[in-house]
Design a protein around this motif. Sequence first.
Motif, PDB file in Angstrom:
ATOM      1  N   PHE A 137      36.979  68.609  49.290  1.00 29.17           N
ATOM      2  CA  PHE A 137      37.069  67.221  49.707  1.00 29.17           C
ATOM      3  C   PHE A 137      37.483  66.483  48.345  1.00 29.17           C
ATOM      4  CE2 PHE A 137      36.223  62.821  50.252  1.00 29.17           C
ATOM      5  CZ  PHE A 137      36.310  62.393  51.689  1.00 29.17           C
ATOM      6  N   MET A 138      36.579  66.544  47.238  1.00 38.37           N
ATOM      7  CA  MET A 138      36.741  66.189  46.162  1.00 38.37           C
ATOM      8  C   MET A 138      38.048  66.560  45.348  1.00 38.37           C
ATOM      9  SD  MET A 138      34.345  63.921  45.986  1.00 38.37           S
ATOM     10  CE  MET A 138      34.909  63.246  44.412  1.00 38.37           C
ATOM     11  N   GLU A 139      38.454  67.690  45.639  1.00 41.00           N
ATOM     12  CA  GLU A 139      39.690  68.040  44.822  1.00 41.00           C
ATOM     13  C   GLU A 139      40.875  67.321  45.363  1.00 41.00           C
ATOM     14  OE1 GLU A 139      40.405  70.058  42.398  1.00 41.00           O
ATOM     15  OE2 GLU A 139      38.277  71.197  42.298  1.00 41.00           O
ATOM     16  N   GLY A 140      40.948  67.002  46.731  1.00 34.79           N
ATOM     17  CA  GLY A 140      41.740  66.165  47.383  1.00 34.79           C
ATOM     18  C   GLY A 140      41.687  64.633  46.705  1.00 34.79           C
ATOM     19  N   VAL A 141      40.494  64.184  46.515  1.00 40.86           N
ATOM     20  CA  VAL A 141      40.324  62.870  45.867  1.00 40.86           C
ATOM     21  C   VAL A 141      40.785  62.897  44.616  1.00 40.86           C
ATOM     22  CG1 VAL A 141      38.458  61.203  45.033  1.00 40.86           C
ATOM     23  CG2 VAL A 141      38.080  62.296  47.157  1.00 40.86           C
ATOM     24  N   PHE A 142      40.692  64.007  43.719  1.00 47.74           N
ATOM     25  CA  PHE A 142      41.265  63.993  42.299  1.00 47.74           C
ATOM     26  C   PHE A 142      42.553  63.770  42.117  1.00 47.74           C
ATOM     27  CE2 PHE A 142      37.107  66.804  41.397  1.00 47.74           C
ATOM     28  CZ  PHE A 142      36.484  65.687  41.503  1.00 47.74           C
ATOM     29  N   LEU A 143      43.355  64.352  43.289  1.00 47.22           N
ATOM     30  CA  LEU A 143      44.927  64.359  43.324  1.00 47.22           C
ATOM     31  C   LEU A 143      45.237  62.786  42.794  1.00 47.22           C
ATOM     32  CD1 LEU A 143      46.267  66.415  46.181  1.00 47.22           C
ATOM     33  CD2 LEU A 143      46.378  66.986  43.534  1.00 47.22           C
ATOM     34  N   ASN A 144      44.569  61.695  43.575  1.00 45.28           N
ATOM     35  CA  ASN A 144      45.059  60.537  43.575  1.00 45.28           C
ATOM     36  C   ASN A 144      43.658  59.777  43.046  1.00 45.28           C
ATOM     37  OD1 ASN A 144      47.953  60.601  44.140  1.00 45.28           O
ATOM     38  ND2 ASN A 144      47.156  61.151  46.069  1.00 45.28           N
ATOM     39  N   GLU A 145      42.984  59.890  42.123  1.00 40.47           N
ATOM     40  CA  GLU A 145      41.727  59.637  41.677  1.00 40.47           C
ATOM     41  C   GLU A 145      41.943  57.869  41.650  1.00 40.47           C
ATOM     42  OE1 GLU A 145      37.760  60.212  39.111  1.00 40.47           O
ATOM     43  OE2 GLU A 145      39.457  61.698  38.805  1.00 40.47           O
ATOM     44  N   VAL A 146      42.932  57.485  40.551  1.00 40.52           N
ATOM     45  CA  VAL A 146      43.240  56.051  40.527  1.00 40.52           C
ATOM     46  C   VAL A 146      43.284  55.049  41.553  1.00 40.52           C
ATOM     47  CG1 VAL A 146      44.613  54.359  39.421  1.00 40.52           C
ATOM     48  CG2 VAL A 146      43.912  56.654  38.166  1.00 40.52           C
ATOM     49  N   ALA A 147      44.063  55.787  42.639  1.00 40.89           N
ATOM     50  CA  ALA A 147      44.157  54.932  43.940  1.00 40.89           C
ATOM     51  C   ALA A 147      43.066  54.850  44.770  1.00 40.89           C
ATOM     52  CB  ALA A 147      45.428  55.635  44.691  1.00 40.89           C
ATOM     53  N   TRP A 148      42.215  56.063  44.809  1.00 43.51           N
ATOM     54  CA  TRP A 148      40.903  55.875  45.508  1.00 43.51           C
ATOM     55  C   TRP A 148      39.877  54.854  44.908  1.00 43.51           C
ATOM     56  CZ3 TRP A 148      38.564  59.053  49.580  1.00 43.51           C
ATOM     57  CH2 TRP A 148      39.557  60.148  49.813  1.00 43.51           C
ATOM     58  N   PHE A 149      39.941  54.537  43.731  1.00 41.33           N
ATOM     59  CA  PHE A 149      38.949  53.752  42.959  1.00 41.33           C
ATOM     60  C   PHE A 149      39.710  52.275  42.905  1.00 41.33           C
ATOM     61  CE2 PHE A 149      36.910  57.730  42.280  1.00 41.33           C
ATOM     62  CZ  PHE A 149      35.654  57.674  42.701  1.00 41.33           C
ATOM     63  N   GLU A 150      40.608  52.237  43.057  1.00 39.25           N
ATOM     64  CA  GLU A 150      41.578  50.951  42.651  1.00 39.25           C
ATOM     65  C   GLU A 150      40.921  49.474  43.544  1.00 39.25           C
ATOM     66  OE1 GLU A 150      46.292  49.689  41.838  1.00 39.25           O
ATOM     67  OE2 GLU A 150      45.679  50.924  43.505  1.00 39.25           O
ATOM     68  N   HIS A 151      40.689  50.028  44.643  1.00 43.99           N
ATOM     69  CA  HIS A 151      40.175  48.824  45.446  1.00 43.99           C
ATOM     70  C   HIS A 151      38.656  48.912  45.735  1.00 43.99           C
ATOM     71  CE1 HIS A 151      39.936  45.613  48.586  1.00 43.99           C
ATOM     72  NE2 HIS A 151      39.374  46.466  49.194  1.00 43.99           N
ATOM     73  N   ASP A 152      37.834  47.715  45.156  1.00 48.50           N
ATOM     74  CA  ASP A 152      36.383  47.939  45.389  1.00 48.50           C
ATOM     75  C   ASP A 152      35.845  49.277  44.790  1.00 48.50           C
ATOM     76  OD1 ASP A 152      33.714  47.278  46.001  1.00 48.50           O
ATOM     77  OD2 ASP A 152      34.236  46.708  48.046  1.00 48.50           O
ATOM     78  N   GLU A 153      35.790  49.427  43.495  1.00 48.12           N
ATOM     79  CA  GLU A 153      35.406  50.807  42.972  1.00 48.12           C
ATOM     80  C   GLU A 153      34.131  51.043  43.408  1.00 48.12           C
ATOM     81  OE1 GLU A 153      34.848  52.873  38.472  1.00 48.12           O
ATOM     82  OE2 GLU A 153      35.950  50.984  38.898  1.00 48.12           O
ATOM     83  N   ALA A 154      32.856  50.019  43.346  1.00 46.88           N
ATOM     84  CA  ALA A 154      31.605  50.118  43.553  1.00 46.88           C
ATOM     85  C   ALA A 154      31.348  50.721  44.987  1.00 46.88           C
ATOM     86  CB  ALA A 154      30.792  48.768  43.409  1.00 46.88           C
ATOM     87  N   ARG A 155      32.039  49.982  45.895  1.00 45.33           N
ATOM     88  CA  ARG A 155      31.800  50.468  47.191  1.00 45.33           C
ATOM     89  C   ARG A 155      32.408  51.952  47.468  1.00 45.33           C
ATOM     90  NH1 ARG A 155      29.432  51.006  51.780  1.00 45.33           N
ATOM     91  NH2 ARG A 155      30.313  50.943  53.888  1.00 45.33           N
ATOM     92  N   VAL A 156      33.555  52.364  47.029  1.00 50.65           N
ATOM     93  CA  VAL A 156      34.097  53.595  47.221  1.00 50.65           C
ATOM     94  C   VAL A 156      33.226  54.683  46.485  1.00 50.65           C
ATOM     95  CG1 VAL A 156      35.931  55.277  46.478  1.00 50.65           C
ATOM     96  CG2 VAL A 156      36.467  52.945  47.277  1.00 50.65           C
ATOM     97  N   ALA A 157      32.598  54.319  45.213  1.00 48.01           N
ATOM     98  CA  ALA A 157      31.629  55.135  44.609  1.00 48.01           C
ATOM     99  C   ALA A 157      30.349  55.525  45.399  1.00 48.01           C
ATOM    100  CB  ALA A 157      31.354  54.774  43.195  1.00 48.01           C
ATOM    101  N   GLU A 158      30.050  54.431  46.188  1.00 46.52           N
ATOM    102  CA  GLU A 158      28.864  54.584  46.906  1.00 46.52           C
ATOM    103  C   GLU A 158      29.160  55.465  48.075  1.00 46.52           C
ATOM    104  OE1 GLU A 158      26.281  51.717  49.816  1.00 46.52           O
ATOM    105  OE2 GLU A 158      27.760  50.747  48.787  1.00 46.52           O
ATOM    106  N   LEU A 159      30.234  55.330  48.797  1.00 47.16           N
ATOM    107  CA  LEU A 159      30.769  56.026  49.879  1.00 47.16           C
ATOM    108  C   LEU A 159      30.910  57.572  49.671  1.00 47.16           C
ATOM    109  CD1 LEU A 159      33.165  53.562  51.648  1.00 47.16           C
ATOM    110  CD2 LEU A 159      31.013  54.443  52.578  1.00 47.16           C
TER     111      LEU A 159
END
Length: 216
Positions: free
Chosen positions: A123-145
């Motif tokens: 799953f995290m490998e999939g996140v790393f493909l577009n890491e910037v996009a994943w954390f672009e909106h509300d970074e704190a909330r995404v990090a928590e999830l």
Amino acid sequence: MSETSPPMPLLDDEALDTLDDFLASDKVDPEALDLIGTHGFLVALAIAPIETPATTWIAELFHGDPQFADAAQREQILGFCETLKQNAIEALEHGHLPELPFDLELGDIAPEETPIGDWCAGFMEGVFLNEVAWFEHDEARVAELLLPFMALSGLFDDEPDMHELIADSTRAEALVKQLPELILDLYLHYRVPEEKPKPTPRKKKPAGRPGGKGRR
């Protein structure tokens, strides 16, 4: 909805077996993800806030171009991957939880030594493909999830905070139980707009007397 419906399988058993056999064969790079990791990887792509080109995720998933026997096998294997991803999108779009390919318990085994850890690493490998996009909106909330996925994946063992999260077996088991709901929460995070507070109505000023200033 997810509270009453059973988790939805993303591929039937026959397709999963065929995909498993191919991923375990010598036609695929030894460093490629196995079936469990592939499942997690494709679920992450289903959640991702932006679409990843097929050529990009295929190269990442297989660590290069697999040695397909022929065009038919290529179409079949890549078709199974695409179907798994699209079925995940379909389930999440309707508020259902996807069925995960493991039991939601560690059994006093370190997460990275279980299918749970393998799935979260994929799953995290999939996140790393577009890491910037994943954390672009509300970074704190995404990090928590994403925290449970990160902690259980075994990819961040050198970070004390991550190690502390799973050092206690009770806490680690609680993180595992959260995974299905967190998948849905992440999907909704990127697709359901936040409710903005309604503006406070402006108070009307009392009408003045004709001519501007009133009499004294």
